[in-house]
Structures are given as C-alpha cells and as structure tokens.
Design an enzyme around this catalytic site. Structure first.
Site, short mmCIF file in Angstrom:
data_model
loop_
_atom_site.label_atom_id
_atom_site.label_comp_id
_atom_site.label_asym_id
_atom_site.label_seq_id
_atom_site.Cartn_x
_atom_site.Cartn_y
_atom_site.Cartn_z
CG ASP A 189 -0.28 0.03 2.55
OD1 ASP A 189 0.83 -0.56 2.68
OD2 ASP A 189 -0.82 0.64 3.48
CD GLU A 246 4.44 1.30 6.80
OE1 GLU A 246 5.23 1.64 7.67
OE2 GLU A 246 3.99 2.11 5.95
#
Lengths: 303, 303
Positions: A87, A151
């Site tokens: 991500d 994250e």
C-alpha cells in the site's frame, strides 16, 4: 547464470514490471482506492509465484490481505523473513506533483511515482532477488515473504496476523527495507527501529465556554492545563520526565556509539534540509543518536 | 407626575416598545443582518427623541452608526454619560432555544429573547429613565447617551469615535449597565472593569511535516515549544511571570478587600455552576478578587 549477467539480460523486464505495479494507486487510507489495493496485492502474488516462491497466498485479514510466500531449501539453513508493504500513502495534493503520482516517469535514472521508494521499489527488489538467486542455481537460505497492505494506516491487522501465525513466520532474521539510508551513495544497514506507543489525552474543563472577563483567573483554563502537562513531559535537558520511561532503554556501549559516529553525518546539512537553524534534543547525545538509539516523546496534534 | 405613578401608567407601553426592539435581529457579527442592525439603531434614535433627548443623531463610523443624544440642564450640574449597545450576539444554534430568539416571550416575569439582557433591556431602561425624570419635572444632571452597534464584534470603531469626540463626550460619570450583577435579588454597582489586550503568537518550525520516527528527538517540535511558552507564563502560585506584568496593577487596601468580601458569594455554588470541583487561581486572593481586581492571562485557542 551468474547474477550480473541475469540482471543485465532481464533489467528492462524487471523495470517494466515495477512500473506496472507503481501504476496501481493502492492508497490504503482512502476507501475509494480499495479495488486498487486488492489489485496491487494480486499483482504481487503473481510475481512472487513467477519468481518461484512456494505456497503463495493472499491471507485474509479483517482489512487488506497479507501476501505470503516462501522458498524452502533445507532445515539446516537459516531462515530469512522478508517484510514489505504494497500500500502507499495518499498522493494529494496532486497539483504539487511535477509528474502524475501513478504514471511513473524516469528522470536521471530515478523513478518518480507514489510508492516508488515506499515501499514497492524495495519490496519488488526482494521478489526479484529470489528470481535471481534461483537463476544462479543456489538459494543460500530459506525465505519467507510477508507483505502487507496496511502499513500506511497503522498495521493493526498485521499485528493480529503475526500473533496468530507464530510458527509459520518463525525466522532467524527479519529483513525490512522500508527504512532510511544514510545517503543515496551510502548503502546502509539498520539493526534496530523505534516502536510507537500512541496516546490521546482529553482534558475536560468547565461545562461550557466561559467569558474570560468574567471567569478568567478563577478557573483552570483547559489549554493552560494541557500545556502545563505537555511542558512537564521534558526537563530542561530534554529528557523525558515520565517515571520509568527509560527503565528498559538499552544504553549503547562507548564502542557502539563510536561505531555509530563513523557514519557520515553533517549536523549543518541536517538542519538546513528541514529549514531550521539547528537540531536540538536530549543533552549528552548526538543528533544521529537522538533519532536512532534514544526514545522520544512527541505531540502530534492539539485540537 | 411622580415616577412610581408614571411608571405604573406607562408600564405596558414601555414593555411593548422593548419587545418591538428585541424583535429586530441586530446581529453585528453576521453581514446578513446588516439591515436589521441599522433598523435597531433607527428605532433607538426615535425612542431617544421621543423621550426628550436633544441633538439625537446617528453618528456614522466606518462600521455601524453610534446613536448619540443629550439632555442639558445646566453647566452647574454634573454630567452623566450613558453607554450601551444595540447589537446582539448571534443566536445560533437556533434549535437549542426553547422559544425563538427574536420572538420574545415572557415567562415568570422574565423576558426570553436574544439581547434582552445584553444589552437592549438595560439600554432601553436608560432611555426610559430620561422620560420618567422629565415627567417628574426635574432632571438632576446633564445626560449624554452613546449607544454603539459593534460591542459584540470588538468596538473598534467606538474607540475611534471616542478619541475624535473628546469634548462632546466629556462627562463626570460614565454609566454602563452591560455588566454583571451578584444575583438577581442583589442589586450591584461595579466600579471598575478589566480591559483586554489580545495577542496572537505564531510558532514556526521545520519547513515541512516531519516523521516523528525519523526526526523525533532531534528537532524542537513546535507544539512542545508552544506548550513550554504557554506553561511558562504562570508560576506554581498561578502568578503571571511576564516581567513588568503587575507593575501598574493597583493593590487594593485591606479595607477595600474587606468590603469586597462582604458581597454575598458562595465558592461552592460558583464551582458547581460551571461544573468544576473547585475554583483555582492566583495564590493569596479570593475567587471574587481573582475575577474582579486581579489581571489574568488566558489562552483562548490553539490551532
């Protein structure tokens, strides 16, 4: 085939694949991009499989899936767990980009795109490392890949996944390339990272807004009270005053600190790069020590 | 006609006039109400004229007009300058009103409306006092009326008007009824008010948001710096630490403080009324002294 030859032969393909991955706007913080986040995970799963990883799977969580894969060479070999994330941070404000964040461009041998160095570039390097090692003919260790998609929003589901899969994730070494480097021309290995404990404090006060002319001086103003609390968290030497705060903090030996001090660092360049006249911090420690081996306490917002 | 008889005879008309005035939503803080603000000023001008005031005029300012009028009885008489304001605070959120803010209702002999006690009720009482004194046959002092329309937005233009009209406004006594009273059944005369000095402090820091994991501990966090500054403005006795802050503050005599202490005041009721366990403030002073005769320093916002 030796790695250098293999790399030369496949460099363009490696690059094109990475650019394709960077084109997927896998912004985990914005639900509008949820489909893209899943596409980025699928892309990673395919490439891990193509690189030769075994047992590749999208492991479901309460949020975005964790891409898992492994490569087993022998019980007598050490096991390296590779961590990364697919991500990316939101890209807005878009108008400040000189090229579109999800349309990568290469200038002076650098890739400009959201996620190019946080963390798709490094994560992809790990995938390709497996492919290259296999082409060389010998993978020297067992490998486990664990690449998450949250994250940038706190990794809450990763924590659960790790707790629930202790055996599966058992490893001798964890390799993370989502950190910093000393300089673009100074390869760096970090051996520790600071963790994070995040707290929200709510100060309550009177039951309504009070007119400072009528009540000022007789009532503890919540802002003053909050500022007193925040200010009291550090002493004049910028040491944190919370009882027990440093109890479990490892003090590095003089030799270790001397080794740290050998890494190139310019106090002046550091300050200039962030537009400040000087760095400041806990007395008795250098700036790299303050950011590297010392715990810190920062306020991230008042509202 | 003696005042009591006159008041009884005209009470209904006085009340109806005040209610009409309260129906005008003269909210100075919201440009949408600008026409109403001017209507409220015109209304006041008419009523001052009807009460017998001389030289009644709307004095133009850079903002809302100041309603001026006077009543001269003799150079040997003292002159009282009456101050008030015809603008009101915004009435939103409207849904929290139990009756519409600009549709006055009377319950248990109390008027409920925005501006009923800040400050149209008191200002109108002053206008009617002139009418009643004239009906009695003898006005004992010279009167000057100065009623502004920007009290709720800082009175900036009043300050200019006062400086430019020193002679016109010369008086022996200034009468202001836009203050507090000790309790509804305790008539109160205040002989002094605190002024206001308002300052905005901007703390600048690094040239961009910094990641606390990478920079924390080596950079002065602007929030910490601001909190240190705010916290340092008071000492442990809640005295203000700014050098010279108290230099021109009058210390009341023990006799004056004893007189103040005779006014009814309940520390417990004060704290309960604002939902706090206790009042706190500068050591060595009572709560009424802290809010009445002592200067204070409050932070009204951080953003």
């Amino acid at each position: 085939m030796p790695a250098p030859a293999y790399l030369t032969q496949h460099q363009n393909r490696f690059l094109e694949e990475l650019l394709d991955w960077l084109r997927i706007p896998s912004v985990s913080a914005d639900p509008a991009f949820h489909g893209d986040v899943l596409r980025a995970a699928e892309f990673l799963k395919e490439k891990l499989t193509a690189a030769g990883a075994q047992n590749v799977a999208l492991c479901a969580t309460a949020g975005n899936p964790i891409v898992y894969g492994e490569y087993f060479v022998g019980a007598d070999k050490p096991t390296v767990l590779v961590y990364g994330h697919y991500d990316v941070q939101p890209a807005d404000p878009y108008e400040l980009w000189t090229s579109p964040p999800f349309n990568p461009v290469i200038k002076n041998e650098k890739i400009y795109a959201r996620g190019a160095c946080d963390d798709k570039g490094q994560a992809y390097m790990h995938v390709k490392a497996l492919e290259v090692l296999r082409a060389e003919g010998e993978v020297p260790c067992n490998l486990k890949f664990m690449l998450e998609g949250e994250e940038e929003i706190g990794s809450n589901n990763l924590a659960i996944f790790v707790r629930e899969n202790k055996e599966k994730l058992r490893a001798d070494v964890i390799l993370i390339s989502d950190t910093g480097i000393i300089a673009n021309d100074v390869p760096s290995i970090e051996v520790g990272l600071r963790g994070l404990s995040y707290h929200e404090v709510e100060v309550t006060g009177p039951n309504r807004d009070l007119h400072s002319g009528l009540y000022g001086g007789a009532v503890a103003n919540p802002i003053n009270a909050l500022c007193d609390m925040i200010s009291s968290l550090h002493d004049a030497q910028r040491r944190i005053t919370i009882p027990g705060f440093y109890d479990q903090v490892t003090e590095l030996s003089p030799a270790e600190r001397a080794a740290m001090a050998e890494a190139p660092f310019s106090e002046q360049e550091f300050a200039q790069s962030i537009g400040l006249p000087a760095a400041v911090g806990e007395a008795g420690y250098t700036t790299p020590e303050r950011t590297g081996i010392r715990p810190t306490l920062d306020v991230n917002g008042i509202w």
